[in-house]
Design a protein around this motif. Structure first.
Motif, mmCIF file in Angstrom:
data_model
loop_
_atom_site.group_PDB
_atom_site.id
_atom_site.type_symbol
_atom_site.label_atom_id
_atom_site.label_comp_id
_atom_site.label_asym_id
_atom_site.label_seq_id
_atom_site.Cartn_x
_atom_site.Cartn_y
_atom_site.Cartn_z
ATOM 1 N N ASN A 47 0.854 -1.176 0.000
ATOM 2 C CA ASN A 47 0.000 0.000 0.000
ATOM 3 C C ASN A 47 0.894 1.231 0.000
ATOM 4 O O ASN A 47 2.035 1.186 0.460
ATOM 5 C CB ASN A 47 -0.934 0.006 1.216
ATOM 6 C CG ASN A 47 -1.957 -1.129 1.117
ATOM 7 O OD1 ASN A 47 -2.629 -1.283 0.108
ATOM 8 N ND2 ASN A 47 -2.053 -1.929 2.155
ATOM 9 N N ARG A 82 0.665 4.198 1.487
ATOM 10 C CA ARG A 82 0.234 5.163 2.519
ATOM 11 C C ARG A 82 0.263 4.479 3.867
ATOM 12 O O ARG A 82 0.544 3.290 3.956
ATOM 13 C CB ARG A 82 -1.194 5.562 2.192
ATOM 14 C CG ARG A 82 -1.968 4.231 2.002
ATOM 15 C CD ARG A 82 -3.388 4.294 1.781
ATOM 16 N NE ARG A 82 -3.885 2.970 1.439
ATOM 17 C CZ ARG A 82 -4.192 2.015 2.308
ATOM 18 N NH1 ARG A 82 -4.078 2.250 3.600
ATOM 19 N NH2 ARG A 82 -4.615 0.838 1.919
ATOM 20 N N PRO A 133 -6.782 0.617 10.431
ATOM 21 C CA PRO A 133 -6.540 1.254 11.729
ATOM 22 C C PRO A 133 -5.125 1.104 12.307
ATOM 23 O O PRO A 133 -4.942 1.370 13.496
ATOM 24 C CB PRO A 133 -7.537 0.518 12.628
ATOM 25 C CG PRO A 133 -7.583 -0.867 12.083
ATOM 26 C CD PRO A 133 -7.348 -0.742 10.608
#
Ligand code: AMP
Ligand code: GLY
Length: 424
Positions: A285, A287, A291
């Motif tokens: 990913n 980023r 959570p």
């Protein structure tokens, strides 16, 4: 400095909370933000995917650095757009963000550079894909190539499930262009862990690991969600494992991206399965995770602004980044019905009381406009309460004492986040 954070989830509230602590920052803006960010920053009503609107806001408020939270604006080229206008921004550009926005790109990169991952095949024809799955053993994993808001992955236990997933992607086109190509992957087995590092395209920071809980209900029952809770650090995340992941996965990926002409700047997030044959990549990913961010930023001892500026300046090798050994547990509270349909605009009580126990990071919340006093629900995942302590048990107790103070009609949370996790 003036800083703008793009996004409106609990991840962005946690980023804002951490940046607010920096002596380098005078003004903080979040666009669009939520009721939690409104208490520590100025919210600007511009959607995260309105790239031109975000750039206009950055110019209007004289922002020195913009930090992009979610993947959609990164994949759409927010970094390229800002850079063309001479605006400083933290995150990978569109080409580099393909590591998340195209699973085919990520798989081909790993194949070319020998980065460990599961076996896979790529298809754009429904018929060809169906005949492939019919001649293979199950389980198999079917994935849409592009971004699909966390809904593009099916772990198929049977041929019927696999064929249904292929039909949805390639025939019904429920993910639009994101499903023009599909991957059929080997199903990896083992503990799953999310690993994060900052990189300026050449150097990579120390890493941090966390685990998240994707299913809606206790015991990993119910539908997949954006994440119902998380904890950090995982007890199995040893120095030896970290070293292996750094040398076989993280550093080779950063080098590969540079060699491919798309140096990766920002946070690199890798989802790993710790298989019997060693750690293997499930996905990258582009980023910070949500959570996971809510349980890793409270463990970051270094000033986050210093790190973000070092990434922007390409001086990360001169910045030492430290994580505390403390444990963090985050429990998300969601609207009744989530991840299906749910009501919004419901008053939330007990927020101030919860803050006496743990950190409360808002996600789907809004400030009532009439008298500005009540906080209302405004999304599926409403907030995350985070506990921190010298042991996982203490962090967990704090998070649950905090969340027990909060109530709103229909609100629910999992009772088993970090339950049975060894103390560190
Ligand atoms: P995502 O929606 O992309 O976050 O992925 C959903 C989940 O699917 C991951 O967190 C894994 O638990 C699972 N998954 C994805 N790929 C594989 C794979 N190759 N083998 C086993 N599980 C997988
Ligand atoms: N924790 C999953 C994600 O951020 O994609």
């Amino acid at each position: 400095m003036k800083v703008l954070i793009v996004g409106n989830g609990a991840r962005e509230h946690a980023i804002a909370w951490k940046i607010r602590q920096s002596p380098l920052v005078d003004e903080l803006y979040v666009a669009p933000g939520n009721a939690g960010t409104a208490a520590i920053a100025t919210n600007i009503p511009v959607s995260a995917t309105d790239i031109e609107g975000q750039a206009r806001a950055a110019r209007q408020y004289g922002v020195d650095l913009t930090v992009v939270g979610p993947e959609a604006p990164l994949a759409a080229g927010i970094v390229d757009f800002f850079e063309r206008q001479g605006l400083a921004v933290f995150g990978p550009n569109r080409d580099a963000a393909r590591i998340e926005s195209s699973k085919v790109f990520a798989k081909e990169l790993m194949a070319k550079y020998g980065i460990p991952t599961g076996k896979y095949e790529i298809f754009d024809s429904y018929t060809v894909a169906c005949s492939y799955v019919k001649s293979h053993a199950f389980p198999l994993v079917v994935k849409a190539d592009g971004l699909a808001a966390g809904k593009g992955v099916t772990v198929a236990k049977t041929e019927v499930e696999a064929v249904k997933a292929l039909h949805e992607c390639l025939v019904e086109r429920v993910f639009g262009a994101s499903g023009d190509r599909v991957l059929v992957e080997e199903c990896l087995v083992g503990p799953e862990v999310s690993v994060f590092a900052f990189t300026d395209g050449e150097s990579m920071s120390s890493m941090v690991a966390a685990c998240d809980y994707k299913r809606a209900f206790d015991g990993d029952e119910g539908p997949n969600t954006g994440g119902m809770g998380s904890y950090s650090p995982p007890p199995f995340w040893t120095d030896e494992l970290a070293q292996e992941v750094r040398e076989t996965i993280m550093e080779p990926t950063v080098r590969a991206m540079a060699l491919e002409g798309c140096p990766y700047k920002g946070v690199l997030y890798v989802g790993l399965m710790l298989t019997e044959d060693g750690p293997k990549v499930i996905e990258f990913n582009s980023r910070l995770g949500d959570p996971e961010t809510q349980v890793i930023l409270p463990r970051l001892k270094t000033d986050l602004m210093e790190i973000l500026l070092a990434v922007a300046d390409g001086t990360l090798n001169k910045t030492s980044i430290e994580w505390s050994a403390e444990a963090c547990v985050g429990v998300a509270m969601a609207s009744g019905g989530y991840p299906g349909s749910y009501a919004t605009g419901i008053p939330i009580s007990g927020l101030a009381q919860a803050e006496a126990h743990g950190l409360v990071f808002h996600a789907g919340t809004s400030q009532e406009q009439i008298d500005g006093s009540a906080t209302l629900t405004d999304g599926g995942r409403v907030l995350t309460v985070v506990g921190k302590g010298p042991s996982m048990d203490e962090a967990r107790a704090q998070a649950y004492e905090g969340i027990a103070q909060i109530s709103f009609e229909g609100g629910f949370y999992r009772r088993d986040i970090a339950a049975g996790i060894e103390n560190i």
